[in-house]
Write a protein that holds these residues in place. Sequence first.
Motif, PDB file in Angstrom:
ATOM      1  N   TRP A  25       7.719  -8.482   9.240  1.00 38.67           N
ATOM      2  CA  TRP A  25       7.188  -7.959   8.035  1.00 38.67           C
ATOM      3  C   TRP A  25       6.232  -6.868   8.326  1.00 38.67           C
ATOM      4  O   TRP A  25       5.426  -7.220   9.178  1.00 38.67           O
ATOM      5  CB  TRP A  25       6.954  -9.044   7.012  1.00 38.67           C
ATOM      6  N   GLU A  26       6.096  -6.016   7.542  1.00 39.76           N
ATOM      7  CA  GLU A  26       4.909  -5.079   7.188  1.00 39.76           C
ATOM      8  C   GLU A  26       4.012  -5.522   6.665  1.00 39.76           C
ATOM      9  O   GLU A  26       2.675  -5.458   7.047  1.00 39.76           O
ATOM     10  CB  GLU A  26       5.385  -3.594   6.670  1.00 39.76           C
ATOM     11  N   LYS A  27       4.258  -6.325   5.659  1.00 42.00           N
ATOM     12  CA  LYS A  27       3.138  -6.865   4.539  1.00 42.00           C
ATOM     13  C   LYS A  27       3.265  -8.423   4.525  1.00 42.00           C
ATOM     14  O   LYS A  27       4.326  -8.942   4.568  1.00 42.00           O
ATOM     15  CB  LYS A  27       3.023  -6.104   3.299  1.00 42.00           C
ATOM     16  N   LYS A  28       2.165  -9.001   4.633  1.00 39.72           N
ATOM     17  CA  LYS A  28       2.100 -10.612   4.099  1.00 39.72           C
ATOM     18  C   LYS A  28       2.891 -11.140   2.957  1.00 39.72           C
ATOM     19  O   LYS A  28       3.460 -11.942   2.970  1.00 39.72           O
ATOM     20  CB  LYS A  28       0.829 -11.040   4.206  1.00 39.72           C
ATOM     21  N   GLU A  29       2.949 -10.159   1.986  1.00 42.09           N
ATOM     22  CA  GLU A  29       3.974 -10.283   0.604  1.00 42.09           C
ATOM     23  C   GLU A  29       5.352 -10.499   0.925  1.00 42.09           C
ATOM     24  O   GLU A  29       6.237 -11.323   0.386  1.00 42.09           O
ATOM     25  CB  GLU A  29       3.675  -9.222  -0.299  1.00 42.09           C
ATOM     26  N   ASP A  30       5.891  -9.769   2.156  1.00 39.35           N
ATOM     27  CA  ASP A  30       7.142  -9.879   2.684  1.00 39.35           C
ATOM     28  C   ASP A  30       7.483 -11.118   3.079  1.00 39.35           C
ATOM     29  O   ASP A  30       8.648 -11.634   2.948  1.00 39.35           O
ATOM     30  CB  ASP A  30       7.300  -8.697   3.572  1.00 39.35           C
TER      31      ASP A  30
END
Length: 168
Positions: A25-30
């Motif tokens: 994942w690129e972002k923690k939200e992902d």
Amino acid sequence: VPDGLPPLLKAYRMQDKARGVGFDWEKKEDVWDKVKEELGEYQDSQDKILECKYQNALLLIDAKDYSAAKSALEELKGYNSDIETKIQLCDYSIAKNYLEKGKYDKAQELFTELKDYGDSADMVKECSYRNALSLIEGKKYEEAIEILSKIKKYSDSSEKINEAKYLY
């Protein structure tokens, strides 16, 4: 990943393997989106398990294995709105089986517990009636008269009382 690798190299290899199966994942939200997706799959599988158990219980009813069906249904209480009705159907069928086998007390107990289910109230009287008839056959006239006196208006109970009195 080989056990002999240095810890840092081992960690990189494990990340590569995880990335290869969709865990990158690129972002923690992902990450949270992936967690929600996995939890959804888990919930779907739990629902499928419950549905399979329910269908199994229905098959047991079809096979007339009412005791096993009742046990399976009791594990599923709250699963859907007709579970309680299916349990009552099982109890009713078990009671009918007891009645046919001459186990009048057990049948009467179950029919009494069922209260307003189907013709359970009438079946309570039928249990008493058949019990009294078996007592007459066993020459236990006083007991038969006592039972029949409680259901005088049922079937030919009054005639059976007179018959028992005559034989007594």
